[in-house]
Motif scaffolding. Sequence first.
Motif, PDB file in Angstrom:
ATOM      1  N   VAL A  38       0.860  -1.334  -0.016  1.00 43.65           N
ATOM      2  CA  VAL A  38       0.041  -0.014  -0.023  1.00 43.65           C
ATOM      3  C   VAL A  38       0.782   1.283  -0.182  1.00 43.65           C
ATOM      4  N   PHE A  39       0.891   2.165  -0.992  1.00 37.30           N
ATOM      5  CA  PHE A  39       1.516   3.206  -1.019  1.00 37.30           C
ATOM      6  C   PHE A  39       0.487   4.288  -0.572  1.00 37.30           C
ATOM      7  N   SER A  40       0.823   4.828   0.580  1.00 39.50           N
ATOM      8  CA  SER A  40      -0.188   5.754   1.437  1.00 39.50           C
ATOM      9  C   SER A  40       0.491   7.056   1.789  1.00 39.50           C
ATOM     10  N   LYS A  41      -0.556   7.827   2.323  1.00 41.06           N
ATOM     11  CA  LYS A  41      -0.107   9.266   3.107  1.00 41.06           C
ATOM     12  C   LYS A  41      -0.757   9.063   4.437  1.00 41.06           C
ATOM     13  N   SER A  42      -0.076   9.223   5.534  1.00 37.88           N
ATOM     14  CA  SER A  42      -0.155   9.168   6.572  1.00 37.88           C
ATOM     15  C   SER A  42      -1.479   9.822   6.968  1.00 37.88           C
ATOM     16  N   TYR A  43      -1.736  10.995   6.577  1.00 40.15           N
ATOM     17  CA  TYR A  43      -2.855  11.828   6.799  1.00 40.15           C
ATOM     18  C   TYR A  43      -4.070  11.549   6.178  1.00 40.15           C
ATOM     19  N   CYS A  44      -4.076  10.545   5.354  1.00 43.79           N
ATOM     20  CA  CYS A  44      -5.123  10.110   4.272  1.00 43.79           C
ATOM     21  C   CYS A  44      -6.084   9.389   4.957  1.00 43.79           C
ATOM     22  N   PRO A  45      -7.650   9.810   4.953  1.00 45.50           N
ATOM     23  CA  PRO A  45      -8.507   8.848   5.695  1.00 45.50           C
ATOM     24  C   PRO A  45      -8.971   7.711   4.966  1.00 45.50           C
ATOM     25  N   PHE A  46      -8.726   7.649   3.464  1.00 44.92           N
ATOM     26  CA  PHE A  46      -8.809   6.577   2.771  1.00 44.92           C
ATOM     27  C   PHE A  46      -7.864   5.514   2.764  1.00 44.92           C
ATOM     28  N   CYS A  47      -6.686   5.962   3.006  1.00 48.41           N
ATOM     29  CA  CYS A  47      -5.533   5.032   3.168  1.00 48.41           C
ATOM     30  C   CYS A  47      -5.611   4.661   4.559  1.00 48.41           C
ATOM     31  N   ASP A  48      -5.820   5.256   5.507  1.00 44.62           N
ATOM     32  CA  ASP A  48      -5.876   4.645   6.810  1.00 44.62           C
ATOM     33  C   ASP A  48      -7.168   3.477   7.011  1.00 44.62           C
ATOM     34  N   SER A  49      -8.311   3.715   6.152  1.00 42.60           N
ATOM     35  CA  SER A  49      -9.409   2.633   5.920  1.00 42.60           C
ATOM     36  C   SER A  49      -8.820   1.437   5.367  1.00 42.60           C
ATOM     37  N   ASP A  60       2.059 -10.485   5.059  1.00 36.80           N
ATOM     38  CA  ASP A  60       3.387  -9.657   4.453  1.00 36.80           C
ATOM     39  C   ASP A  60       3.025  -8.615   3.616  1.00 36.80           C
ATOM     40  N   LEU A  61       2.137  -7.527   4.297  1.00 34.68           N
ATOM     41  CA  LEU A  61       1.727  -6.291   3.882  1.00 34.68           C
ATOM     42  C   LEU A  61       2.833  -5.298   3.830  1.00 34.68           C
ATOM     43  N   SER A  62       3.252  -4.480   3.223  1.00 35.83           N
ATOM     44  CA  SER A  62       4.284  -3.427   3.153  1.00 35.83           C
ATOM     45  C   SER A  62       3.363  -2.225   3.083  1.00 35.83           C
ATOM     46  N   ILE A  63       3.509  -1.249   3.825  1.00 34.16           N
ATOM     47  CA  ILE A  63       2.994  -0.197   3.908  1.00 34.16           C
ATOM     48  C   ILE A  63       4.048   0.977   3.686  1.00 34.16           C
ATOM     49  N   ILE A  64       3.937   1.863   2.754  1.00 32.97           N
ATOM     50  CA  ILE A  64       4.687   2.861   2.355  1.00 32.97           C
ATOM     51  C   ILE A  64       4.345   4.215   2.621  1.00 32.97           C
ATOM     52  N   GLU A  65       4.563   4.800   3.508  1.00 29.33           N
ATOM     53  CA  GLU A  65       4.126   6.331   3.765  1.00 29.33           C
ATOM     54  C   GLU A  65       4.803   7.363   3.052  1.00 29.33           C
ATOM     55  N   LEU A  66       4.290   7.757   1.919  1.00 30.10           N
ATOM     56  CA  LEU A  66       4.853   8.696   0.989  1.00 30.10           C
ATOM     57  C   LEU A  66       5.194   9.950   1.288  1.00 30.10           C
ATOM     58  N   ASP A  67       4.620  10.418   2.472  1.00 30.74           N
ATOM     59  CA  ASP A  67       4.694  11.967   3.140  1.00 30.74           C
ATOM     60  C   ASP A  67       5.896  11.828   4.022  1.00 30.74           C
ATOM     61  N   LYS A  68       6.280  10.848   4.280  1.00 33.53           N
ATOM     62  CA  LYS A  68       7.514  10.424   5.253  1.00 33.53           C
ATOM     63  C   LYS A  68       8.732  10.417   4.750  1.00 33.53           C
ATOM     64  N   MET A  69       8.695  10.100   3.350  1.00 36.92           N
ATOM     65  CA  MET A  69      10.047   9.824   2.665  1.00 36.92           C
ATOM     66  C   MET A  69      10.245  10.875   1.902  1.00 36.92           C
ATOM     67  N   PRO A  70      11.586  11.174   1.877  1.00 41.26           N
ATOM     68  CA  PRO A  70      12.274  12.308   1.261  1.00 41.26           C
ATOM     69  C   PRO A  70      11.989  12.438  -0.114  1.00 41.26           C
ATOM     70  N   ASN A  71      12.021  11.277  -0.827  1.00 46.53           N
ATOM     71  CA  ASN A  71      11.650  11.246  -2.133  1.00 46.53           C
ATOM     72  C   ASN A  71      10.213  10.775  -2.672  1.00 46.53           C
ATOM     73  N   GLY A  72       9.333  10.854  -1.544  1.00 52.29           N
ATOM     74  CA  GLY A  72       7.985  10.308  -1.611  1.00 52.29           C
ATOM     75  C   GLY A  72       7.178  10.989  -2.853  1.00 52.29           C
ATOM     76  N   GLY A  73       7.320  12.111  -3.225  1.00 54.90           N
ATOM     77  CA  GLY A  73       6.560  12.800  -4.319  1.00 54.90           C
ATOM     78  C   GLY A  73       6.999  12.350  -5.498  1.00 54.90           C
ATOM     79  N   GLU A  74       8.383  11.919  -5.697  1.00 49.97           N
ATOM     80  CA  GLU A  74       9.064  11.206  -6.716  1.00 49.97           C
ATOM     81  C   GLU A  74       8.425   9.993  -7.135  1.00 49.97           C
ATOM     82  N   ILE A  75       8.279   9.204  -5.938  1.00 51.08           N
ATOM     83  CA  ILE A  75       7.709   7.862  -6.102  1.00 51.08           C
ATOM     84  C   ILE A  75       6.325   8.016  -6.420  1.00 51.08           C
TER      85      ILE A  75
END
Length: 87
Positions: A38-49, A60-75
């Motif tokens: 799941v490519f997510s943003k930590s503040y997104c309520p839909f992502c939270d759901s 084996d679920l990987s959760i990637i918080e794009l807003d917490k990564m320095p290159n999240g915007g590029e990802i």
Amino acid sequence: MGLLSFLSISSTTKTDRAETSKELSFIENEINSHVAVVFSKSYCPFCDSTKQLLTPLIDDLSIIELDKMPNGGEIQKELKRLSGQST
């Protein structure tokens, strides 16, 4: 309702792979290393759901918080290029 997209990275051509960015490499590695990502943003309520729904179902679920990564915007840009979706 959140939107969950499954990407098929294996469909990229050799030319595409020759121009692989570090973001695409990261995305491919995550997808190939986990049952689900799941490519997510930590503040997104839909992502939270989505995360609350999938976490107990997929070990084996990987959760990637794009807003917490320095290159999240590029990802996120690379994910949009691959899927045609911005959310």
